[in-house]
Scaffold this motif. Structure first.
Motif, mmCIF file in Angstrom:
data_model
loop_
_atom_site.group_PDB
_atom_site.id
_atom_site.type_symbol
_atom_site.label_atom_id
_atom_site.label_comp_id
_atom_site.label_asym_id
_atom_site.label_seq_id
_atom_site.Cartn_x
_atom_site.Cartn_y
_atom_site.Cartn_z
ATOM 1 N N GLY A 106 -7.713 69.383 53.663
ATOM 2 C CA GLY A 106 -6.163 70.121 54.641
ATOM 3 C C GLY A 106 -7.522 70.617 55.719
ATOM 4 O O GLY A 106 -6.605 71.094 57.076
ATOM 5 N N ARG A 166 5.860 61.380 49.487
ATOM 6 C CA ARG A 166 4.504 62.041 49.691
ATOM 7 C C ARG A 166 3.522 61.781 49.414
ATOM 8 O O ARG A 166 3.545 60.400 48.980
ATOM 9 C CB ARG A 166 4.985 63.151 49.077
ATOM 10 C CG ARG A 166 5.910 63.456 49.633
ATOM 11 C CD ARG A 166 6.392 64.920 48.122
ATOM 12 N NE ARG A 166 6.319 64.646 46.472
ATOM 13 C CZ ARG A 166 7.073 65.755 45.649
ATOM 14 N NH1 ARG A 166 6.871 66.571 46.090
ATOM 15 N NH2 ARG A 166 7.152 64.816 45.112
ATOM 16 N N GLU A 176 4.044 68.755 52.458
ATOM 17 C CA GLU A 176 3.864 68.704 54.254
ATOM 18 C C GLU A 176 4.753 68.980 55.158
ATOM 19 O O GLU A 176 4.039 68.453 56.207
ATOM 20 C CB GLU A 176 2.559 67.552 54.337
ATOM 21 C CG GLU A 176 1.374 67.089 53.614
ATOM 22 C CD GLU A 176 1.033 66.260 54.343
ATOM 23 O OE1 GLU A 176 -0.541 65.646 54.767
ATOM 24 O OE2 GLU A 176 1.134 64.291 53.937
ATOM 25 N N VAL A 180 3.901 68.471 59.167
ATOM 26 C CA VAL A 180 3.151 66.831 59.335
ATOM 27 C C VAL A 180 4.770 66.077 59.905
ATOM 28 O O VAL A 180 6.080 66.910 59.896
ATOM 29 C CB VAL A 180 2.923 65.543 58.223
ATOM 30 C CG1 VAL A 180 3.743 64.593 58.875
ATOM 31 C CG2 VAL A 180 2.207 65.665 57.686
ATOM 32 N N ASP A 213 -1.398 64.221 62.028
ATOM 33 C CA ASP A 213 0.113 64.678 61.325
ATOM 34 C C ASP A 213 1.451 64.375 61.833
ATOM 35 O O ASP A 213 2.077 63.957 61.146
ATOM 36 C CB ASP A 213 0.014 66.191 62.172
ATOM 37 C CG ASP A 213 -1.260 67.727 61.600
ATOM 38 O OD1 ASP A 213 -1.341 66.597 60.002
ATOM 39 O OD2 ASP A 213 -1.208 68.092 61.958
ATOM 40 N N ALA A 267 -1.011 73.146 50.781
ATOM 41 C CA ALA A 267 -0.372 72.038 50.393
ATOM 42 C C ALA A 267 -1.385 71.690 49.746
ATOM 43 O O ALA A 267 -1.329 70.713 48.939
ATOM 44 C CB ALA A 267 -0.077 71.311 51.349
#
Length: 275
Positions: A106, A166, A176, A180, A213, A267
């Motif tokens: 992360g 995902r 996300e 994202v 991202d 997440a």
């Protein structure tokens, strides 16, 4: 016995002062002279010498801060949208990875190019002589690095994708949505090739699996995988050495109207350790 033979009382040369105290005078001291020697005045450096000294101190501090604590960079591409946009100025802190600390899932990290990941346009170091010098000492944002999010650490297995599109890490799907970028024509949060069926890992020791991202426009670890059904350059290593990481992004500094703190999203909080 005569008066000359008698002991004489000492002569008191002290003089009463208006406040009641007494002061003594020496016959050898000139009138009005102070009993203590006058202090010599401290000499000051000329202004130009002080300026050079202060600049030297500032440069040394800048180099030390850059080497040990904080460094400025700019975003070289659109790969980290929507959170970080091309040419954004960011600050990277290095303290988190001191004393054996390593990047965590992360984290948004800045790292050196692990091998031809950057295009010529993305190298983008300052060409002006002054800005080049400022960049070297840490007073100007530098390029020639990549900015991605850590998705997998040593031992992790990353899989794309479940029925909801995902990414999964060690079997745990990641939510996300918060960071994202969603794009039409991309059915999953997979690589820029659009392939939604791949697996990577286990990630080797001392390596990281990173992704942008903006998954549809990010030449990241997923884009450098050797997929059997695609023509890829299998000499490319999809992983990033931990030793090449400069630090963790913690501030979006400029433009000022988008100033924000950059942290680790929730997440990844419940991702299990690799089995």
């Amino acid at each position: 016995m005569t008066t000359e033979d008698r002991d004489l009382d000492p002569v008191d040369d002290s003089v009463d002062t208006p406040d009641g105290s007494r002061s003594s005078s020496s016959p050898d001291a000139p009138a009005g002279a102070s009993a203590a020697p006058a202090r010599q005045k401290r000499k000051h450096l000329p202004v130009w010498q002080e300026t050079i000294l202060l600049l030297g101190i500032a440069l040394v501090l800048a180099v030390v801060i850059k080497a040990l604590f904080v460094q400025a960079f700019y975003i070289p591409s659109e790969s980290m949208e929507p959170g970080l946009v091309k040419n954004d100025r960011i600050l990277v802190q290095k303290v988190s990875y001191w004393f054996g600390g390593e990047p965590q899932r992360g984290d948004v990290v800045v790292f050196e190019d692990p091998g031809s990941w950057l295009s010529d346009a993305e190298q983008g170091d300052p060409t002006n002589g002054l800005t080049s010098l400022m960049a070297k000492i840490g007073l100007y944002p530098t390029g020639g690095h990549l900015v991605k999010r850590v998705v997998g650490v040593a031992g992790d297995t990353i899989t794309c994708c479940d029925e909801k599109g995902r990414i999964s890490v060690n079997g745990k799907p990641l939510n996300e949505e918060a960071y994202v970028k969603r794009e039409k024509g991309i059915d999953c949060r997979g690589p820029m090739t659009g392939n939604c069926s791949w697996s990577a890992g286990p990630v080797p020791e001392g390596q990281l699996f990173v992704m942008g991202d903006n998954r549809g426009h990010s030449a990241d670890s997923s884009a450098h995988l050797c997929l059997p059904e695609e023509e890829t350059d299998c000499t490319k290593n999809p992983y990033v050495p931990v030793d090449s990481v400069v630090g963790k992004v913690f501030v979006l500094l400029w433009p000022t109207d988008r100033f924000d703190w950059v942290g680790r999203p929730d997440a990844f909080a419940n991702v299990p350790d690799p089995s």
